[in-house]
Motif scaffolding. Structure first.
Motif, short mmCIF file in Angstrom:
data_model
loop_
_atom_site.label_atom_id
_atom_site.label_comp_id
_atom_site.label_asym_id
_atom_site.label_seq_id
_atom_site.Cartn_x
_atom_site.Cartn_y
_atom_site.Cartn_z
N SER A 1 9.50 20.26 7.78
CA SER A 1 8.36 19.81 8.59
C SER A 1 7.60 18.68 7.89
CB SER A 1 7.44 20.98 8.95
OG SER A 1 6.83 21.51 7.80
N LEU A 2 7.51 18.74 6.57
CA LEU A 2 6.85 17.65 5.84
C LEU A 2 7.68 16.37 5.87
CD1 LEU A 2 5.43 19.68 2.82
CD2 LEU A 2 4.10 18.56 4.64
N MET A 3 9.01 16.51 5.82
CA MET A 3 9.87 15.32 5.94
C MET A 3 9.69 14.68 7.32
SD MET A 3 13.34 16.49 3.90
CE MET A 3 14.33 15.37 4.82
N GLU A 4 9.54 15.50 8.34
CA GLU A 4 9.30 14.98 9.69
C GLU A 4 7.96 14.23 9.74
OE1 GLU A 4 9.91 13.80 13.42
OE2 GLU A 4 11.41 14.88 12.24
N LEU A 5 6.95 14.80 9.10
CA LEU A 5 5.65 14.13 9.03
C LEU A 5 5.76 12.77 8.33
CD1 LEU A 5 2.55 14.04 9.39
CD2 LEU A 5 2.39 15.27 7.19
N VAL A 6 6.51 12.72 7.25
CA VAL A 6 6.71 11.46 6.52
C VAL A 6 7.35 10.41 7.45
CG1 VAL A 6 8.01 10.36 4.65
CG2 VAL A 6 6.80 12.53 4.24
N GLU B 1 7.74 31.55 0.29
CA GLU B 1 8.67 31.87 1.38
C GLU B 1 8.78 30.69 2.33
OE1 GLU B 1 7.32 35.46 3.24
OE2 GLU B 1 7.25 36.55 1.36
N ASP B 2 9.92 30.60 3.00
CA ASP B 2 10.17 29.56 4.00
C ASP B 2 10.00 28.15 3.44
OD1 ASP B 2 10.71 31.46 5.96
OD2 ASP B 2 8.59 31.61 6.53
N MET B 3 10.34 27.97 2.18
CA MET B 3 10.17 26.67 1.53
C MET B 3 10.96 25.58 2.25
SD MET B 3 10.63 25.64 -2.49
CE MET B 3 9.65 27.01 -3.06
N ILE C 1 0.87 -1.18 0.00
CA ILE C 1 0.00 0.00 0.00
C ILE C 1 0.91 1.23 0.00
CG2 ILE C 1 -1.84 1.23 1.22
CD1 ILE C 1 -2.69 -1.63 0.40
N ASP C 2 0.63 2.17 -0.91
CA ASP C 2 1.38 3.43 -0.95
C ASP C 2 0.61 4.51 -0.23
OD1 ASP C 2 3.49 2.42 -2.41
OD2 ASP C 2 2.91 3.36 -4.31
N ILE C 3 1.35 5.33 0.51
CA ILE C 3 0.79 6.51 1.15
C ILE C 3 1.55 7.71 0.58
CG2 ILE C 3 0.37 7.73 3.32
CD1 ILE C 3 0.98 3.99 3.35
N ALA C 4 0.87 8.53 -0.20
CA ALA C 4 1.50 9.70 -0.80
C ALA C 4 1.21 10.92 0.06
CB ALA C 4 0.96 9.93 -2.22
N ILE C 5 2.26 11.68 0.33
CA ILE C 5 2.15 12.91 1.11
C ILE C 5 2.54 14.05 0.15
CG2 ILE C 5 3.05 14.20 3.09
CD1 ILE C 5 3.43 10.46 3.05
N GLN C 6 1.60 14.97 -0.10
CA GLN C 6 1.83 16.02 -1.08
C GLN C 6 1.30 17.35 -0.58
OE1 GLN C 6 -0.27 13.83 -4.33
NE2 GLN C 6 1.58 14.31 -5.48
N GLN C 7 2.07 18.40 -0.89
CA GLN C 7 1.61 19.75 -0.57
C GLN C 7 2.32 20.75 -1.46
OE1 GLN C 7 1.53 20.85 3.58
NE2 GLN C 7 1.59 23.02 3.10
N LYS C 8 1.56 21.71 -1.96
CA LYS C 8 2.13 22.84 -2.70
C LYS C 8 2.93 23.68 -1.71
CE LYS C 8 2.02 25.61 -6.45
NZ LYS C 8 2.46 25.21 -7.76
N GLU D 1 9.72 21.41 -10.79
CA GLU D 1 8.76 21.78 -11.83
C GLU D 1 7.48 22.41 -11.30
OE1 GLU D 1 6.67 19.68 -15.71
OE2 GLU D 1 8.38 18.71 -14.74
N TYR D 2 6.98 21.89 -10.17
CA TYR D 2 5.66 22.33 -9.69
C TYR D 2 5.69 23.01 -8.32
CZ TYR D 2 4.29 19.01 -13.29
OH TYR D 2 4.15 18.33 -14.47
N LYS D 3 6.84 23.03 -7.67
CA LYS D 3 6.95 23.55 -6.29
C LYS D 3 6.02 22.77 -5.36
CE LYS D 3 9.76 26.96 -7.35
NZ LYS D 3 10.58 26.38 -8.40
N VAL D 4 6.00 21.44 -5.55
CA VAL D 4 5.16 20.54 -4.75
C VAL D 4 6.05 19.53 -4.06
CG1 VAL D 4 3.42 18.70 -4.88
CG2 VAL D 4 3.10 20.80 -6.19
#
Length: 146
Positions: free
Chosen positions: A88-93, A80-82, A69-76, A131-134
């Motif tokens: 923080s998203l890597m920590e969530l992963v 600023e503060d990219m 099962i794949d769990i995809a974590i995505q956010q635009k 490409e998408y800043k995602v």
């Protein structure tokens, strides 16, 4: 063993994730056709997708099923503060992967399995960032039902 529908296993994982507290709150959803326009992606999306089922004969008249099962974590990402958002998203992963690696998964009432393998690949997609800043990361959990 009766074969458990892969979507049922994805639903069980989504239920586990939705019942767990994480550093960034989210509501995961199971999608069988997870196609998003990355240019329009905004808020955090956590998508659970059944990927594969392998059946293995373990004895006469008995099989086990191995589910991926794949769990995809995505956010635009904001302009600023990219870097801080990526961290923080890597920590969530990592939190999601740890939850899946260490928690029982109830796929039917009173029936549980656990992950036999949890993998993060990619940790984040460089192509989506460029490409998408995602931010896009995928956690793959493998579990076995006998």
């Amino acid at each position: 063993m009766s074969i458990v529908n892969p979507k049922q296993m994805a639903d069980a994982i989504s239920t586990l994730l939705n019942g767990t507290s994480f550093s960034i709150p989210f509501e995961s959803q199971v999608l069988l056709k997870p196609l998003f326009d990355l240019t329009e992606l905004g808020d955090l999306k956590v998508t659970v997708v059944p990927v594969s089922l392998g059946l293995e004969k373990i004895a006469r008249g008995m099989s086990s099923g191995q589910y991926e099962i794949d769990i995809a974590i995505q956010q635009k990402l904001p302009a600023e503060d990219m870097d801080a958002v990526i961290e923080s998203l890597m920590e969530l992963v990592l939190e999601i992967a740890s939850c899946l690696a260490n928690s029982p998964i109830e796929y039917e009432t009173g029936k549980h399995t656990t992950a036999i393998k949890t993998e993060i690949k990619p940790i984040y997609s460089m192509e989506h960032l460029a490409e998408y800043k995602v931010f896009t990361s995928v956690v793959t959990v493998t579990c076995k039902v006998t």
